[in-house]
Design an enzyme around this catalytic site. Sequence first.
Site, PDB file in Angstrom:
ATOM      1  CG  HIS A 199      -3.803  -0.995  -7.080  1.00  0.00           C
ATOM      2  ND1 HIS A 199      -4.244  -0.323  -5.962  1.00  0.00           N
ATOM      3  CD2 HIS A 199      -3.869  -2.311  -6.759  1.00  0.00           C
ATOM      4  CE1 HIS A 199      -4.564  -1.191  -5.008  1.00  0.00           C
ATOM      5  NE2 HIS A 199      -4.353  -2.415  -5.486  1.00  0.00           N
ATOM      6  NE  ARG A 259      -4.286  -1.342   0.024  1.00  0.00           N
ATOM      7  CZ  ARG A 259      -4.481  -2.338  -0.851  1.00  0.00           C
ATOM      8  NH1 ARG A 259      -3.560  -2.629  -1.754  1.00  0.00           N
ATOM      9  NH2 ARG A 259      -5.605  -3.042  -0.822  1.00  0.00           N
TER      10      ARG A 259
END
Length: 312
Positions: A275, A227
């Site tokens: 991502h 993250r």
Amino acid sequence: MAINVYFAAGERLWPEYRAPLTRAFAEAGLDVALSDACTDPTQVDYIIFAPGGVITDFAPFTRCKAVLNLWAGVERIVGNATLVQPLCRMVDPGLTEGMVEYVVGHVLRHHLGMDRHLFGQDGVWRNAVIPPLARERRVAVLGLGELGAACATALAALRFDVVGWSRTPKAVPGVRCLSGADGLRAALTGAAIVVTLLPLTAETENLMNAERIGWMARGGVIINPGRGPLIDDAALLAALDSGQLAHATLDVFRVEPLPVDHPFLAHPRVTVTPHIAADTRAVSASVVVAENVRRGEAGEPFLYLVDRKQGY
Ligand code: NDP
Ligand code: OXD
């Protein structure tokens, strides 16, 4: 009576998941009424959720036995005060395979110095730079959960010198496993490549700060498919500019999509991937969802239950 399952993971995913979920429920012997619409929240038995989906308030779902997240990471739902139902995160063999491929691919890119040949071809034959063998390269994997352990195992199979770090002690064959604050320092010290596969929690935010990046071997590489906020952005840029880090490969960011004027996008030694490190795969994930619904109906413990106190 049919079990009511509400697919609240967003309209983009519905066409991809509808058939695999229907098949998985049937194969699990479950009589399920699956819908992407909800007229009466009090009649919903299970919610299939994904960040960016339609539900922000879980309070009206009074009969709901579990919320089944299609994502592995739960930081965008775990703190929702209206969510009192059990929350299960996604552990999907397809997602794990994808992450192993991403991490191994990017580790090998940096280990072998592939960029030198991909981008440096100018027609001049130079003395070759021979990369060390994998066993001479220390790779630290922060996070030894479903994804971290699988990546560490794959890297160890290639004979990298792999050290792993987790909150609680772990044992992964071929990997030197460390935990706790001292363990973090030992894991990072001398690491040439660091892979961050931790969940985002209050404890892990900005874990890779200037001091800890400084513990790595000079000229090291960070690969972050975990993250964005695991890394202090300013410290990362400063370390790249000072030469402490040679490169950062980043898949996740504080703000996604990454704003077009973000310094990462223009930096010559940052690779941005959007991502895509690992996606939940509808066919294999549907089997996991169906198994959890079966367990809920049988009164058995759910798989991959999130620990609300720990935040993952
Ligand atoms: P898991 O929950 O299985 O594993 C998390 C690991 O992190 C565990 O080893 C855990 O320790 C460790 N950890 C958690 N908190 C701490 C802490 N404070 N200190 C040290 N170690 C800690 O998660 P997954 O492996 O399934 O996923 C990891 C993350 O990967 C997800 O949360 C998500 O953010 C990210 N992800 C990114 C994707 C992408 O496409 N970029 C796709 C999927 C996931 P312990 O073992 O002791 O519990
Ligand atoms: C996840 C992700 O958490 O895709 O599953 O990032």
